[in-house]
Design a protein around this motif. Structure first.
Motif, short mmCIF file in Angstrom:
data_model
loop_
_atom_site.label_atom_id
_atom_site.label_comp_id
_atom_site.label_asym_id
_atom_site.label_seq_id
_atom_site.Cartn_x
_atom_site.Cartn_y
_atom_site.Cartn_z
N ILE A 150 0.93 -1.25 -0.03
CA ILE A 150 0.09 0.07 0.01
C ILE A 150 0.76 1.15 0.05
O ILE A 150 0.47 2.49 -0.76
N LEU A 151 1.91 1.29 0.89
CA LEU A 151 2.83 2.39 0.64
C LEU A 151 3.47 2.41 -0.44
O LEU A 151 3.74 3.76 -1.11
N GLU A 152 3.90 1.67 -1.07
CA GLU A 152 4.34 1.77 -2.62
C GLU A 152 3.67 2.41 -3.58
O GLU A 152 3.99 3.05 -4.16
N ASN A 153 2.32 2.13 -3.26
CA ASN A 153 1.38 2.54 -4.28
C ASN A 153 0.92 4.09 -3.87
O ASN A 153 -0.07 4.50 -4.71
N ASN A 154 1.43 4.60 -2.92
CA ASN A 154 1.13 5.99 -2.24
C ASN A 154 2.22 6.70 -2.28
O ASN A 154 2.25 7.67 -1.07
N LYS A 155 3.19 6.62 -2.91
CA LYS A 155 4.31 7.48 -2.78
C LYS A 155 4.11 8.91 -2.74
O LYS A 155 3.55 9.50 -3.62
N GLY A 156 4.56 9.64 -1.68
CA GLY A 156 4.49 11.21 -1.67
C GLY A 156 3.02 11.73 -1.09
O GLY A 156 2.76 12.85 -1.18
N LYS A 157 2.41 10.78 -0.92
CA LYS A 157 0.87 10.84 -0.57
C LYS A 157 0.72 11.15 0.99
O LYS A 157 1.27 10.25 2.00
N THR A 158 -0.22 12.04 1.44
CA THR A 158 -0.80 11.83 2.94
C THR A 158 -2.23 10.92 2.79
O THR A 158 -3.33 11.12 2.09
N ILE A 159 -2.09 9.74 3.69
CA ILE A 159 -3.17 9.03 3.75
C ILE A 159 -3.62 8.55 5.23
O ILE A 159 -2.95 8.81 5.98
N PRO A 160 -4.91 8.16 5.23
CA PRO A 160 -5.39 7.94 6.57
C PRO A 160 -4.96 6.70 7.06
O PRO A 160 -4.61 5.64 6.02
N ALA A 161 -4.99 6.62 8.36
CA ALA A 161 -4.58 5.29 8.88
C ALA A 161 -5.17 5.00 10.21
O ALA A 161 -5.61 5.83 10.80
N THR A 162 -5.16 3.61 10.53
CA THR A 162 -5.56 3.36 11.88
C THR A 162 -4.56 2.61 12.69
O THR A 162 -3.88 1.92 11.98
N LEU A 222 -1.05 9.84 7.83
CA LEU A 222 0.44 9.32 7.80
C LEU A 222 1.08 10.14 6.38
O LEU A 222 0.09 10.25 5.33
N GLN A 223 2.26 10.42 6.58
CA GLN A 223 2.82 11.03 5.15
C GLN A 223 3.81 10.12 4.72
O GLN A 223 4.54 9.44 5.46
N VAL A 224 3.51 9.51 3.63
CA VAL A 224 4.38 8.60 2.82
C VAL A 224 5.58 9.12 2.06
O VAL A 224 5.21 10.41 1.25
N SER A 225 6.71 8.83 2.18
CA SER A 225 7.83 9.51 1.75
C SER A 225 7.76 9.47 0.07
O SER A 225 7.05 8.37 -0.30
N ALA A 226 8.71 9.92 -0.79
CA ALA A 226 8.83 9.56 -1.92
C ALA A 226 9.22 8.17 -2.34
O ALA A 226 9.16 7.90 -3.73
N LYS A 227 9.82 7.78 -1.39
CA LYS A 227 10.11 6.23 -1.78
C LYS A 227 9.28 5.29 -1.17
O LYS A 227 9.53 4.00 -1.30
N GLY A 228 8.17 5.64 -0.75
CA GLY A 228 6.94 4.51 -0.17
C GLY A 228 7.36 4.34 1.09
O GLY A 228 7.09 2.85 1.42
N LYS A 229 8.01 4.94 1.98
CA LYS A 229 8.23 4.62 3.36
C LYS A 229 7.56 5.64 4.30
O LYS A 229 7.21 6.99 3.96
N LEU A 230 7.68 5.28 5.58
CA LEU A 230 7.14 5.99 6.56
C LEU A 230 8.48 6.44 7.62
O LEU A 230 8.14 7.34 8.43
N ASP A 231 9.60 6.23 7.16
CA ASP A 231 10.84 6.59 7.72
C ASP A 231 10.49 6.18 9.33
O ASP A 231 11.02 7.06 10.23
N VAL A 232 10.36 4.77 9.58
CA VAL A 232 10.24 4.28 10.92
C VAL A 232 11.11 2.96 10.78
O VAL A 232 11.16 2.54 9.76
N HIS A 233 11.35 2.54 12.02
CA HIS A 233 11.86 0.99 12.17
C HIS A 233 10.64 0.07 12.61
O HIS A 233 10.09 0.55 13.60
N SER A 234 10.76 -1.06 12.03
CA SER A 234 9.41 -1.82 12.42
C SER A 234 10.05 -3.11 13.00
O SER A 234 11.41 -3.47 13.10
N GLY A 235 9.46 -3.71 13.64
CA GLY A 235 9.51 -4.99 14.49
C GLY A 235 9.55 -4.66 16.19
O GLY A 235 8.99 -3.95 16.53
N GLY A 236 10.55 -5.72 16.73
CA GLY A 236 10.56 -5.28 18.04
C GLY A 236 9.40 -6.06 18.91
O GLY A 236 8.98 -5.82 20.24
N ILE A 237 8.59 -6.74 18.50
CA ILE A 237 7.37 -7.43 18.70
C ILE A 237 7.76 -8.66 19.36
O ILE A 237 8.27 -9.62 18.47
#
Length: 447
Positions: free
Chosen positions: A258-270, A282-297
């Motif tokens: 979904i992020l890859e398909n919404n590069k550079g866009k502001t999208i709703p999230a839950t 959330l603001q999706v970067s031009a690279k299709g990222k949220l600029d966060v690290h995932s995991g740690g669960i």
């Protein structure tokens, strides 16, 4: 400190395996009143670090950690003591003993290796139990992002049903190696069963990529860190993203698309925060990222969230015995298959043969007795199988000649055995150089 812990586990495991293997030769030699001149951990080329003579046997620690040995009087071995062999046989010498006694002495080392592995597996079953996730719980299939698996025809969401006709009932620490060894894999995709044939050179292909897991569990998009450059400061550590742009994202791999398909866009999230769902943007970067690290669960948190049910089967001592024996048998058969692949040039598996660095790299940088014993048990099986190969200078070579003597009634001449020992020694050095050369090559090219 991490390197020290890793090195400590490596040396402890190696020392344990060497000492017990050599004890397997030493004890029957003593029982049959055969003189043992030396018992060494590591090789004492030119000099030893420690040595002490007790009861006619020199016990010591060498400086070259490439193995160990017992020097038995009257035996043609790597010492190539031709002067002793030129003298008349003495009753305490190996060559003077009946063939069946010599056979028992030579088989003692590998016998101890196999027994040790089975004892460790029994002990691990009793101490730790068996932890796994039942494949019946994988309603949404598995995560498959390894390039080799994708090229073979697998997709994330596939359910693996059977490996070479054997049902896959659980996902545990051995699953990936079982998949590597499989030729045909039965999967279910969108309710339809189909069979995929693995490439013959799977092991060689895997070496081209850093990712080694062929399959793994699908994880939620859990935030472990919000980077300084991220525009999404409304996210916090431990948040779990459950939807993006109106689409549910139970798993990270779904969110990634979904992020890859919404590069550079502001999208709703839950997001799920403190067990409550919160609507944000959330603001999706031009690279299709949220600029966060995932995991740690943790796996326990996944269970609480209803993703997977973690099963730990506990065993009483008597129950642990058959489970451990079966585990050891599976590992022994599995390593036999790996060895067969290594000696089959078409698989390319020989290119991945490693030496001491490869063994060193297997140990983790944090101390875990469970991991330590699991690795040690497997190494013990590997040492036993390798020593049984019918190569002169290995136990298997001696056994081969002894079986010939027992069956034919004719003992090979000392000259023949000396020449065979030299050929075997050269072959072993070649294999050692090849394996450790592979390690060096991989270190240089980075693969």
């Amino acid at each position: 400190m991490d390197l020290f812990i890793k090195l400590s586990q490596f040396l402890l495991s190696l020392s344990l395996l060497i000492i017990l293997h050599e004890l397997g030769h030493f004890i029957p030699a003593k029982l049959f009143k055969t003189r043992v001149e030396k018992f060494y951990l590591f090789f004492d080329v030119k000099f030893s670090l420690l040595k002490k003579t007790i009861g006619g046997t020199e016990y010591g620690i060498g400086w070259l950690p490439l193995g160990g040995y017992v020097k038995i009087s009257g035996m043609i071995d790597e010492s190539m003591d031709k002067e002793q062999m030129a003298l008349p046989p003495q009753p305490w010498e190996f060559r003077s003993k009946p063939a069946y006694q010599r056979l028992i002495i030579m088989l003692g080392g590998v016998t101890v290796n196999f027994i040790l592995a089975f004892i460790i597996y029994i002990g691990m079953a009793f101490t730790y139990g068996d932890t796994y996730i039942s494949t019946a719980d994988f309603n949404d299939g598995m995560l498959i992002d390894n390039p080799v698996m994708i090229k073979a025809g697998f997709k994330t969401g596939d359910k693996i049903l059977a490996l070479d006709g054997v049902p896959l009932t659980k996902l545990d620490v051995d699953t990936n190696i079982k998949i590597i060894m499989a030729k045909n894999i039965l999967i279910e995709r969108n309710g339809v069963e189909q069979q995929i044939t693995m490439p013959i050179n799977t092991i060689n292909q895997l070496s081209k990529y850093d990712k080694t897991n062929l399959v793994s569990i699908r994880m939620p998009f859990a935030i472990s860190e919000v980077t300084a450059e991220s525009a999404n400061k409304n996210l916090k550590t431990k948040d779990i993203i459950t939807s993006l742009n109106g689409q549910k994202t139970k798993y990270f791999d779904q969110a990634k698309v979904i992020l890859e398909n919404n590069k550079g866009k502001t999208i709703p999230a839950t997001i799920l925060r403190d067990q409550k769902e919160i609507a944000i943007t959330l603001q999706v970067s031009a690279k299709g990222k949220l600029d966060v690290h995932s995991g740690g669960i943790s796996i326990e948190s996944l269970e609480k969230l209803g993703y997977y049910k973690i099963t730990t089967q506990k065993f009483g001592f008597l129950e642990a015995i058959p489970f451990g024996l079966n585990k050891g048998k599976d590992q022994l058969v599995g390593y036999g298959k790996q060895l067969k692949m290594i000696f089959s040039p078409s698989t390319g598996a020989y290119k991945q043969v490693g030496g001491f660095k490869a063994i060193f790299d297997v140990f983790p940088e944090t101390w875990s007795w469970e991991v330590f014993w699991r690795i040690t048990a497997l190494l013990s099986i590997m040492l036993g199988v390798m020593n049984l190969l019918p190569i002169p200078a290995l136990d298997g070579g001696h056994v081969m000649f002894l079986l010939y003597e027992i069956i034919s009634g004719k003992k090979p001449s000392d000259k023949f055995l000396e020449n065979a020992q030299m050929v075997g020694f050269v072959l072993l050095i070649t294999l050692l150089l090849f394996a450790n050369g592979n390690d060096i090559y991989k270190s240089i090219v980075g693969k």
